[in-house]
Design a protein around this motif. Structure first.
Motif, PDB file in Angstrom:
ATOM      1  N   LYS A   1      49.511  39.997  47.218  1.00 23.90           N
ATOM      2  CA  LYS A   1      49.111  40.030  48.625  1.00 23.90           C
ATOM      3  C   LYS A   1      47.856  40.872  48.832  1.00 23.90           C
ATOM      4  O   LYS A   1      47.603  41.848  48.118  1.00 23.90           O
ATOM      5  N   LEU A   2      47.081  40.484  49.847  1.00 18.61           N
ATOM      6  CA  LEU A   2      45.991  41.331  50.318  1.00 18.61           C
ATOM      7  C   LEU A   2      46.582  42.491  51.109  1.00 18.61           C
ATOM      8  O   LEU A   2      47.726  42.440  51.564  1.00 18.61           O
ATOM      9  N   LYS A   3      45.783  43.535  51.302  1.00 18.27           N
ATOM     10  CA  LYS A   3      46.238  44.668  52.109  1.00 18.27           C
ATOM     11  C   LYS A   3      46.597  44.233  53.528  1.00 18.27           C
ATOM     12  O   LYS A   3      47.451  44.838  54.180  1.00 18.27           O
ATOM     13  N   SER A   4      45.953  43.165  53.994  1.00 19.27           N
ATOM     14  CA  SER A   4      46.207  42.675  55.344  1.00 19.27           C
ATOM     15  C   SER A   4      47.457  41.807  55.433  1.00 19.27           C
ATOM     16  O   SER A   4      47.823  41.352  56.521  1.00 19.27           O
ATOM     17  N   GLY A   5      48.100  41.544  54.282  1.00 20.76           N
ATOM     18  CA  GLY A   5      49.356  40.802  54.282  1.00 20.76           C
ATOM     19  C   GLY A   5      49.250  39.360  53.866  1.00 20.76           C
ATOM     20  O   GLY A   5      50.255  38.738  53.509  1.00 20.76           O
ATOM     21  N   GLN A   6      48.045  38.766  53.912  1.00 21.53           N
ATOM     22  CA  GLN A   6      47.896  37.381  53.481  1.00 21.53           C
ATOM     23  C   GLN A   6      47.990  37.280  51.961  1.00 21.53           C
ATOM     24  O   GLN A   6      47.733  38.247  51.239  1.00 21.53           O
ATOM     25  N   PRO A   7      48.335  36.096  51.440  1.00 21.93           N
ATOM     26  CA  PRO A   7      48.415  35.927  49.991  1.00 21.93           C
ATOM     27  C   PRO A   7      47.039  35.961  49.336  1.00 21.93           C
ATOM     28  O   PRO A   7      46.028  35.629  49.976  1.00 21.93           O
ATOM     29  N   THR A   8      46.993  36.374  48.084  1.00 19.01           N
ATOM     30  CA  THR A   8      45.749  36.316  47.309  1.00 19.01           C
ATOM     31  C   THR A   8      45.221  34.889  47.310  1.00 19.01           C
ATOM     32  O   THR A   8      45.970  33.945  47.046  1.00 19.01           O
ATOM     33  N   PRO A   9      43.929  34.692  47.608  1.00 15.96           N
ATOM     34  CA  PRO A   9      43.359  33.345  47.597  1.00 15.96           C
ATOM     35  C   PRO A   9      43.374  32.728  46.195  1.00 15.96           C
ATOM     36  O   PRO A   9      43.558  33.413  45.190  1.00 15.96           O
ATOM     37  N   ALA A  10      43.135  31.426  46.144  1.00 13.84           N
ATOM     38  CA  ALA A  10      43.204  30.658  44.904  1.00 13.84           C
ATOM     39  C   ALA A  10      41.833  30.549  44.226  1.00 13.84           C
ATOM     40  O   ALA A  10      40.825  31.069  44.705  1.00 13.84           O
ATOM     41  N   LEU A  11      41.845  29.868  43.083  1.00 16.23           N
ATOM     42  CA  LEU A  11      40.644  29.432  42.365  1.00 16.23           C
ATOM     43  C   LEU A  11      39.685  30.589  42.076  1.00 16.23           C
ATOM     44  O   LEU A  11      38.523  30.597  42.493  1.00 16.23           O
ATOM     45  N   HIS A  12      40.168  31.559  41.296  1.00 15.67           N
ATOM     46  CA  HIS A  12      39.353  32.710  40.905  1.00 15.67           C
ATOM     47  C   HIS A  12      38.190  32.254  40.028  1.00 15.67           C
ATOM     48  O   HIS A  12      38.367  31.428  39.125  1.00 15.67           O
ATOM     49  N   ASP A  13      37.023  32.822  40.273  1.00 15.70           N
ATOM     50  CA  ASP A  13      35.869  32.474  39.432  1.00 15.70           C
ATOM     51  C   ASP A  13      35.105  33.734  39.052  1.00 15.70           C
ATOM     52  O   ASP A  13      35.699  34.691  38.575  1.00 15.70           O
ATOM     53  N   GLY A  14      33.772  33.736  39.243  1.00 17.01           N
ATOM     54  CA  GLY A  14      32.960  34.857  38.791  1.00 17.01           C
ATOM     55  C   GLY A  14      33.489  36.193  39.274  1.00 17.01           C
ATOM     56  O   GLY A  14      33.911  36.343  40.422  1.00 17.01           O
ATOM     57  N   THR A  15      33.469  37.193  38.379  1.00 23.03           N
ATOM     58  CA  THR A  15      34.025  38.510  38.673  1.00 23.03           C
ATOM     59  C   THR A  15      33.155  39.596  38.050  1.00 23.03           C
ATOM     60  O   THR A  15      32.609  39.395  36.966  1.00 23.03           O
ATOM     61  N   ALA A  16      33.036  40.712  38.713  1.00 21.38           N
ATOM     62  CA  ALA A  16      32.355  41.884  38.150  1.00 21.38           C
ATOM     63  C   ALA A  16      33.283  43.076  38.224  1.00 21.38           C
ATOM     64  O   ALA A  16      34.089  43.197  39.160  1.00 21.38           O
ATOM     65  N   ALA A  17      33.199  43.962  37.229  1.00 24.71           N
ATOM     66  CA  ALA A  17      34.019  45.177  37.184  1.00 24.71           C
ATOM     67  C   ALA A  17      33.114  46.393  37.333  1.00 24.71           C
ATOM     68  O   ALA A  17      32.107  46.518  36.632  1.00 24.71           O
ATOM     69  N   PHE A  18      33.468  47.275  38.245  1.00 24.36           N
ATOM     70  CA  PHE A  18      32.712  48.497  38.495  1.00 24.36           C
ATOM     71  C   PHE A  18      33.630  49.698  38.255  1.00 24.36           C
ATOM     72  O   PHE A  18      34.834  49.637  38.502  1.00 24.36           O
ATOM     73  N   SER A  19      33.052  50.801  37.797  1.00 21.90           N
ATOM     74  CA  SER A  19      33.824  52.033  37.649  1.00 21.90           C
ATOM     75  C   SER A  19      34.067  52.636  39.019  1.00 21.90           C
ATOM     76  O   SER A  19      33.157  52.727  39.852  1.00 21.90           O
ATOM     77  N   ALA A  20      35.327  53.047  39.273  1.00 22.49           N
ATOM     78  CA  ALA A  20      35.674  53.679  40.545  1.00 22.49           C
ATOM     79  C   ALA A  20      36.054  55.135  40.357  1.00 22.49           C
ATOM     80  O   ALA A  20      36.543  55.778  41.290  1.00 22.49           O
ATOM     81  N   GLY A  21      35.826  55.680  39.146  1.00 17.38           N
ATOM     82  CA  GLY A  21      36.140  57.073  38.874  1.00 17.38           C
ATOM     83  C   GLY A  21      37.616  57.298  38.594  1.00 17.38           C
ATOM     84  O   GLY A  21      38.469  56.472  38.932  1.00 17.38           O
ATOM     85  N   HIS A  22      37.915  58.395  37.922  1.00 22.90           N
ATOM     86  CA  HIS A  22      39.296  58.788  37.620  1.00 22.90           C
ATOM     87  C   HIS A  22      40.038  57.699  36.831  1.00 22.90           C
ATOM     88  O   HIS A  22      41.238  57.477  37.029  1.00 22.90           O
ATOM     89  N   GLY A  23      39.312  57.010  35.948  1.00 27.49           N
ATOM     90  CA  GLY A  23      39.928  55.995  35.112  1.00 27.49           C
ATOM     91  C   GLY A  23      40.295  54.719  35.850  1.00 27.49           C
ATOM     92  O   GLY A  23      41.057  53.903  35.327  1.00 27.49           O
ATOM     93  N   ARG A  24      39.746  54.531  37.028  1.00 28.73           N
ATOM     94  CA  ARG A  24      40.042  53.326  37.803  1.00 28.73           C
ATOM     95  C   ARG A  24      38.830  52.420  37.880  1.00 28.73           C
ATOM     96  O   ARG A  24      37.704  52.849  37.634  1.00 28.73           O
ATOM     97  N   TYR A  25      39.099  51.158  38.221  1.00 34.34           N
ATOM     98  CA  TYR A  25      38.045  50.158  38.302  1.00 34.34           C
ATOM     99  C   TYR A  25      38.140  49.437  39.645  1.00 34.34           C
ATOM    100  O   TYR A  25      39.165  49.467  40.322  1.00 34.34           O
ATOM    101  N   GLN A  26      37.045  48.796  39.984  1.00 32.97           N
ATOM    102  CA  GLN A  26      37.028  47.975  41.180  1.00 32.97           C
ATOM    103  C   GLN A  26      36.410  46.632  40.808  1.00 32.97           C
ATOM    104  O   GLN A  26      35.321  46.580  40.206  1.00 32.97           O
ATOM    105  N   LEU A  27      37.103  45.558  41.120  1.00 36.74           N
ATOM    106  CA  LEU A  27      36.635  44.209  40.842  1.00 36.74           C
ATOM    107  C   LEU A  27      36.149  43.560  42.129  1.00 36.74           C
ATOM    108  O   LEU A  27      36.739  43.753  43.190  1.00 36.74           O
ATOM    109  N   ILE A  28      35.070  42.794  42.031  1.00 32.66           N
ATOM    110  CA  ILE A  28      34.706  41.855  43.100  1.00 32.66           C
ATOM    111  C   ILE A  28      34.826  40.471  42.504  1.00 32.66           C
ATOM    112  O   ILE A  28      34.289  40.196  41.426  1.00 32.66           O
TER     113      ILE A  28
END
Length: 482
Positions: free
Chosen positions: A80-107
């Motif tokens: 689920k998204l934070k807003s409560g809706q389900p994760t959308p379908a058909l995942h494609d291009g993605t980038a990973a960024f460092s978010a500090g403290h051993g965490r990552y952030q994907l777009i």
């Protein structure tokens, strides 16, 4: 236009790399490779070790080498998204960024072309075109070092067919619409086929088209180290698409506020690639080149685009035959300090998109060198009849075909995601060298998309596009890629 390949490439084999087949156990990779000595004469490409044979997954999702494991980060309709809706379908291009403290952030892109029950929900402030409903767009995902999903939300909405894109040096993501659909006054209130910039903080959103980068079936892009050029691929046919370069005005460097300038369709210069043959004329299509030209540097020219917004004529159709170099399915793009990689997925025999006297193939990877201003064919997949089994394919083979997305690992080697006819794999490759399987889709016949390593080299994120699953793969990456 009929072109004699022999005349275009007369003498091209002089100094070209030899051809050989490499194996994983008894299985041929089917990626043709140049000897290491030839590669080292051109560029000190990294080496890598063969991965062990893949082990079947008891859960039937992802086959991996021993010592590796995966975790599902998101799954369309399930997480689920934070807003409560389900994760959308058909995942494609993605980038990973460092978010500090051993965490990552994907777009992450969602390649959805029209209103869809599992489309990206329209969130106020993120919407480009309200007419398309819940369609394409991007989500942002917080992830810990083990791949656990810490929250997902909408970064941009109201766009169409968000295929790939590329990260920026200032920590945002540029998402690409792979469409040329224009406004129709009902389900599309605005024109589509643009690049948009997406922020990660959940607050900043500027859903405006970057018209300076053109309106066409965008696939992916990369920004050079000097922040003065953007390289963009076009996944299109009838006629085949090409590779583009946007150049900044003199003295201008791209940065966090460049989205304001890039809205102007006349800002900077947009040009299309022409690979020059021995006669100094453009090679009409990349399919005129084969493994005989592996690692040979070709000079290039860049041809100005007459109308980058495709007002009345699609951008690729504005060039006459022989003016630029076309290619079936220009796909993944990834930039390094030295240059940029771009992939062609395939060119099928017996189709209108394979020029006369050209050679069918099942994948090419190119490298454009910024300083030398040359382009080299660095990986070549010959047409693979064993792979082209269509619906009859079993998802347990080692036939490779149809490379699509590409990323560069923290150690300098390549990772390719397949979108072919046989089993879908994630592949490890070195320019001019061998190709090995990293993972195999055991779930279905969907392509892999969006491979991207965390900057610390601990996690490879990759998607199974349909139904839409993001996987975090961990294991001894350095042992094989370092």
């Amino acid at each position: 236009m009929s072109v004699d390949r022999r005349s275009v490439l007369r003498g091209a084999a002089v100094g070209a790399a030899g051809v050989g087949f490499t194996t994983v156990g008894a299985m041929p990779t089917l990626a043709e490779a140049a000897p290491a000595s030839s590669a080292s004469q051109n560029r000190p490409y990294p080496q890598h070790r063969p991965f062990p044979p893949l082990l079947d997954d008891p859960k039937g999702i992802l086959a991996l080498p021993p010592g590796f494991k995966y975790r599902i980060v998101t799954q369309a309709g399930e997480t689920k998204l934070k807003s409560g809706q389900p994760t959308p379908a058909l995942h494609d291009g993605t980038a990973a960024f460092s978010a500090g403290h051993g965490r990552y952030q994907l777009i992450q892109n969602h390649e959805i072309g029209d209103n869809n029950a599992l489309g990206v929900p329209q969130v106020e402030g993120t919407v480009y075109d309200a007419g398309v409903g819940s369609a394409g767009g991007c989500t942002v995902i917080d992830v810990d070092s083990d791949g656990r999903n810490l929250g997902e939300w909408v970064g941009i909405s109201g766009t169409l067919t968000n295929c790939a894109g590329g990260p920026t040096p200032w920590g945002t993501w540029m998402t690409c619409e792979e469409t040329e659909n224009k406004a129709n006054g009902t389900t599309r209130l605005k024109d589509h086929g643009y690049v948009f910039e997406v922020w990660r903080d959940g607050r900043t959103a500027h859903p405006v088209p970057l018209k300076a980068l053109g309106r066409y079936a965008h696939e992916a892009l990369a920004i050079d180290e000097d922040r003065t050029h953007i390289y963009l691929s076009e996944d299109a046919s009838g006629p085949n698409g090409t590779f583009y370069r946007w150049s900044a005005p003199r003295g201008y460097r791209l940065g966090a506020n460049s989205w304001k300038d890039l809205q102007d369709k006349d800002f900077g210069t947009l040009e299309a690639l022409a690979i020059l043959g021995d006669d100094g004329k453009p090679i009409p299509d990349v399919a005129y080149l084969t493994s005989a030209q592996l690692l040979r540097p070709f000079r290039v020219a860049w041809v100005p685009v007459p109308d980058r917004d495709g007002t009345t004529t699609s951008v690729r159709k504005q060039f006459t035959d022989g003016q630029i170099t076309r290619g079936k399915k220009f796909e993944g793009v990834f930039g390094t300090e030295q240059g940029v990689y771009v992939v062609n997925s395939y060119a099928e025999s017996g189709t209108a998109d394979l020029p006369a006297d050209a050679v069918p193939h099942d994948g090419m990877v190119w490298f454009y060198n910024y300083a030398a201003k040359t382009i080299q064919l660095v990986t070549y997949f010959p047409e693979n009849a064993a792979a082209n089994k269509g619906a009859a394919a079993k998802y347990d083979d080692y036939n490779f075909d149809g490379p699509d997305n590409v990323t560069v690992t923290p150690w300098g080697s390549l990772v390719l995601a397949e979108d072919g006819q046989a089993s879908s794999h994630v592949l490890s490759a070195t320019p001019g060298g061998p190709t090995y399987p990293i993972a195999r889709n055991m779930l279905n016949d969907s392509e892999f998309t969006g491979p991207t390593f965390s900057a610390d080299g601990k996690v490879l994120f990759v998607n199974i596009q349909t139904p839409g699953i993001t996987l975090a793969i961990t294991g001894p990456w350095r042992d094989y890629l370092g």
